[in-house]
Structures are given as C-alpha cells and as structure tokens.
Scaffold this motif. Structure first.
Motif, mmCIF file in Angstrom:
data_model
loop_
_atom_site.group_PDB
_atom_site.id
_atom_site.type_symbol
_atom_site.label_atom_id
_atom_site.label_comp_id
_atom_site.label_asym_id
_atom_site.label_seq_id
_atom_site.Cartn_x
_atom_site.Cartn_y
_atom_site.Cartn_z
ATOM 1 N N UNK A 1 0.832 -1.200 0.000
ATOM 2 C CA UNK A 1 0.000 0.000 0.000
ATOM 3 C C UNK A 1 0.868 1.252 0.000
ATOM 4 N N UNK A 2 1.960 1.229 0.747
ATOM 5 C CA UNK A 2 2.876 2.357 0.812
ATOM 6 C C UNK A 2 4.106 2.034 -0.021
ATOM 7 N N UNK A 3 4.450 2.943 -0.913
ATOM 8 C CA UNK A 3 5.609 2.728 -1.762
ATOM 9 C C UNK A 3 6.868 2.783 -0.916
ATOM 10 N N UNK A 4 7.798 1.882 -1.185
ATOM 11 C CA UNK A 4 9.038 1.837 -0.424
ATOM 12 C C UNK A 4 10.099 2.759 -1.018
ATOM 13 N N UNK A 5 9.761 3.478 -2.058
ATOM 14 C CA UNK A 5 10.687 4.419 -2.664
ATOM 15 C C UNK A 5 9.920 5.620 -3.193
ATOM 16 N N UNK A 6 10.647 6.654 -3.566
ATOM 17 C CA UNK A 6 10.030 7.877 -4.067
ATOM 18 C C UNK A 6 10.868 8.424 -5.216
ATOM 19 N N UNK A 7 10.420 9.525 -5.802
ATOM 20 C CA UNK A 7 11.151 10.176 -6.881
ATOM 21 C C UNK A 7 12.152 11.156 -6.266
ATOM 22 N N UNK A 8 13.462 10.918 -6.420
ATOM 23 C CA UNK A 8 14.463 11.823 -5.853
ATOM 24 C C UNK A 8 14.484 13.175 -6.582
ATOM 25 N N UNK A 9 14.916 14.203 -5.891
ATOM 26 C CA UNK A 9 14.903 15.561 -6.439
ATOM 27 C C UNK A 9 15.779 15.725 -7.674
ATOM 28 N N UNK A 10 16.840 14.933 -7.799
ATOM 29 C CA UNK A 10 17.715 15.030 -8.960
ATOM 30 C C UNK A 10 17.051 14.642 -10.264
ATOM 31 N N UNK A 11 15.854 14.020 -10.180
ATOM 32 C CA UNK A 11 15.114 13.640 -11.379
ATOM 33 C C UNK A 11 14.056 14.672 -11.752
ATOM 34 N N UNK A 12 13.928 15.705 -10.935
ATOM 35 C CA UNK A 12 12.887 16.714 -11.172
ATOM 36 C C UNK A 12 13.443 17.997 -11.778
ATOM 37 N N UNK A 13 14.655 17.950 -12.246
ATOM 38 C CA UNK A 13 15.294 19.122 -12.820
ATOM 39 C C UNK A 13 15.180 19.097 -14.340
ATOM 40 N N UNK A 14 15.507 20.191 -14.973
ATOM 41 C CA UNK A 14 15.514 20.281 -16.431
ATOM 42 C C UNK A 14 16.832 20.922 -16.856
ATOM 43 N N UNK A 15 17.134 20.833 -18.111
ATOM 44 C CA UNK A 15 18.377 21.406 -18.607
ATOM 45 C C UNK A 15 19.587 20.626 -18.131
ATOM 46 N N UNK A 16 19.527 19.307 -18.257
ATOM 47 C CA UNK A 16 20.614 18.453 -17.779
ATOM 48 C C UNK A 16 21.663 18.332 -18.882
ATOM 49 N N UNK A 17 22.821 18.928 -18.638
ATOM 50 C CA UNK A 17 23.951 18.887 -19.570
ATOM 51 C C UNK A 17 25.209 19.205 -18.774
ATOM 52 N N UNK A 18 26.301 19.482 -19.450
ATOM 53 C CA UNK A 18 27.549 19.775 -18.737
ATOM 54 C C UNK A 18 28.233 21.027 -19.269
ATOM 55 N N UNK A 19 27.456 22.026 -19.671
ATOM 56 C CA UNK A 19 28.045 23.246 -20.224
ATOM 57 C C UNK A 19 28.693 24.132 -19.161
#
Length: 143
Positions: free
Chosen positions: A3-21
């Motif tokens: 019933x309760x999820x044992x994991x969640x969505x970490x904050x590092x997956x909620x960002x945009x503009x992922x690159x290395x400039x």
C-alpha cells in the motif's frame, strides 16, 4: 504491491536542462545519474526483481545531453533521460526479450514530474510494469 511505496522520486530527477556546459549544470547531471540509479534500484525492489536478474547502468553521454540511466532485466527495459523534445526527465519503458534486446516491443513514456506529483501515478507505473513483466497477479492498465 504494498500500500505504501518503499521508494520515491528523488529531487535530482525533477530538474531540467541536464547537460555539462557549466560546473553547475555538470553537478545537476551528476545528481541526475546518482538519483536515477537510486530510483531504478528502488523500482526493481518494488517490482520484486531478484538480485542478479537485472542490471542498472548509466551512460553519461556527451556535454550537450543528459545521458541515460537504464534498468534492464530479461523482460523489462526502463530508461530515464531528458530529451530535446521533452524539457523534463521522462521514463521510457517497454517489454523486452532478454538483456541483449535493446529494441524491445512498444515504447511507453511517462514524465517523472507526474510520478512525483501523485503517489497513485507511481503505484500505477509499478502495476503497469508488473503487467508488462507478464505477472499473472495483475492486469494491464487501460491505456
């Protein structure tokens, strides 16, 4: 599924503009890969995948892209990435036939931000992946 999820969505997956400039952007990219591996390992545990029956791998890609983080089992292929067509992190998932199958069957997509917004969406994804995995205890969600 619990019933309760044992994991969640970490904050590092909620960002945009992922690159290395820049140094700041490179730090976001590193967080995306770290949190992506953590998320996919939690997803594998939630799916009940046995240790050794799957792998989680990370491809950093080049400076201009997010790269990908992938969970690959004998029957499931789940990949996190940010596409130039979708300015947010998405999950591509599909059924596959072995760990050497990189094409698989029909692609499905879901935005990670949607999974973070509502716990029921994360539960629905787990249910959908269990169905794609061919489990007898669940039925496929209506599209």
């Amino acid at each position: 599924m619990s019933k309760s999820m044992s994991f969640h969505v970490p904050s590092g997956l909620l960002t945009a503009g992922i690159h290395s400039y820049s140094d700041e952007a490179h730090a976001r990219k590193c967080a995306f890969h770290r949190d992506g591996r953590r998320f996919l390992k939690g997803l594998a545990a939630e799916l009940g995948l046995a240790r050794g029956s799957f792998e989680v791998r990370s491809n950093l890609g080049g400076i201009a892209v997010s790269g990908e983080v992938t969970l690959h089992s004998d029957t499931l292929y789940v990949q996190l990435s940010e596409s130039c067509l979708r300015p947010h992190v998405s999950i591509l998932y599909r059924r596959c036939n072995g760990r050497r199958d990189y094409c698989g069957q029909t692609n499905h997509f879901v935005a990670v931000r949607d999974l973070a917004a509502d716990d029921w969406r994360l539960k629905a994804l787990v249910t959908e992946l269990r169905a794609l995995d061919g489990r007898d205890d669940v039925q496929r969600l209506a599209a």
